[in-house]
Enzyme design. Structure first.
Site: not given
Ligand SMILES: Cc1cc2nc3c(=O)[nH]c(=O)nc-3n(C[C@H](O)[C@H](O)[C@H](O)COP(=O)(O)OP(=O)(O)OC[C@H]3O[C@@H](n4cnc5c(N)ncnc54)[C@H](O)[C@@H]3O)c2cc1C
Length: 340
Positions: A164, A238, A334
């Site tokens: 990520r 998320s 994130e």
């Protein structure tokens, strides 16, 4: 191409936060982008590039120029025995692009079905799901430097992809506008069904002949049953990354929490599912006002209606602190926080 003042961003972010942009404009070509970036409001800054708004949390009004990328286009630019090179405009919708590839038997991104957002943001955090990441099919991208006005090409190596993560979230944060992304899709599929519940779902579907179409459908079924649809409940997927924990520290943790799940990451670290850690701290299903932690997946923070971005941010802060206190693990967000 029109610049609007005090423009509502309510319908431009999947959290459904009612924040405003001081200035707002859309652009659908590199030329339009260049023109907008030469305006005094852009030169004085700040400038914020918006895609589908599915990975941001707006904690207050944006005191700057929000530019929404709407560059479209899908073109096969090259072909060899095994691959197709497909160049796409950054404003193309990611899931529609996946469906186009799946329908045409261009393999490689079927596991990434139903991820919201646009192609331009796909390299930003090296989007990933069900054992596949963008880096696996990425070829190159073109980006426009906000200050230098230069056009640069980034290859796979230049992007510094990680979990990520990419150079666009770190070293070059806020410096480039990604205008096109070229992917290298496979003519012969390499099925990837080992991750998550794909195998089970394929069985449930009664799939006899494995195909990229079947995998895409299985992924869509699983995702729809687990994740809240932003059209119904505001969210950005998320909220936190799965933390990487040093193997030695993990062994200590395992003594205290024998059921702690993990999966391999690198030589010295393992990954621990952030959702499990959050759940153990009692947050799953928690709600304060309209800000909450989703009842089916603790990793997803949600806006049940009229939560402010700051309320969701505060909730994320409390979650971070409780995970730190219980497990001595620091979670990392994130989602891109705008305004902090
Ligand atoms: C229900 C749901 C499920 C999700 N599941 C996943 C998942 O499985 N895997 C995953 O990786 N992500 C997932 N996400 C997160 C999100 O969909 C992706 O990160 C997506 O790539 C974001 O795209 P976007 O266009 O909406 O980006 P935005 O939210 O608009 O922008 C994200 C960041 O990228 C920057 N940016 C956007 N476009 C450009 C550009 N052209 N040039 C420069 N900077 C740019 C923005 O400034 C911002 O900092 C999920 C989100 C939701 C709501």
């Amino acid at each position: 191409m029109q610049v609007q003042e005090n423009h509502s961003l309510l319908h431009f972010n999947s959290f459904g936060i009612d924040a405003k942009a001081k200035y707002f404009s859309r652009f659908s070509s590199r030329e339009e982008l260049a023109e907008l970036l030469s305006l005094p409001i852009a030169v004085q800054g700040p400038v914020f590039i918006l895609g589908g708004g599915s990975n941001i949390l707006l904690t207050k009004d944006v005191d700057g120029f929000v530019l929404k990328n709407e560059i479209t286009g899908i073109e096969i630019i090259r072909e060899d025995e095994d691959h197709l090179y497909i160049k796409t405009g950054a404003g193309e919708n990611w899931h529609s692009f996946v469906m186009y590839c799946v329908q045409n038997n261009y393999a490689g991104i079927e596991n990434l079905s139903l991820i919201p957002g646009n192609n331009g943001a796909s390299p930003m955090q090296n989007i990933g799901a069900y054992g596949v990441e963008i880096k696996d099919v990425f070829y190159e991208l073109e980006a426009f430097h906000i200050h230098d006005k230069s056009i640069e090409t980034f290859t796979l190596e230049d992007c510094g992809f990680g979990y990520r993560d990419s150079v666009f979230k770190n070293k070059y944060k806020g410096q480039f506008v990604i205008t096109t992304v070229t992917y290298r899709l496979n003519k012969k599929p390499r099925f990837n069904t080992s991750y998550g519940a794909i195998e089970q779902e394929l069985q449930k579907m009664g799939t006899k002949d494995l195909s990229i179409q079947a995998i895409a459908q299985a992924v869509m079924n699983i995702r729809s049953s687990k994740l809240p649809d932003p059209k119904e409940i505001g969210n950005a997927g998320s909220f936190f990354k799965n933390p990487a924990v040093n193997k030695k520290d993990f062994e200590t943790l395992q003594k205290e929490f024998p059921s702690i799940p993990f999966f391999p990451f690198d030589e010295v670290r393992v990954k621990v599912p952030a959702g499990w850690l959050i759940e153990q701290c009692g947050w799953k299903g928690y709600r304060k006002g309209d800000a909450g932690c989703y009842s089916k997946q603790a990793l997803v923070l949600v806006n049940y209606g009229y939560a402010s971005g700051n309320e969701i941010y505060q909730l994320s802060e409390e979650i971070l602190q409780s995970v730190k206190a219980k497990f001595n693990i620091e979670l990392e967000r994130e989602v891109n926080i705008v305004g902090k």
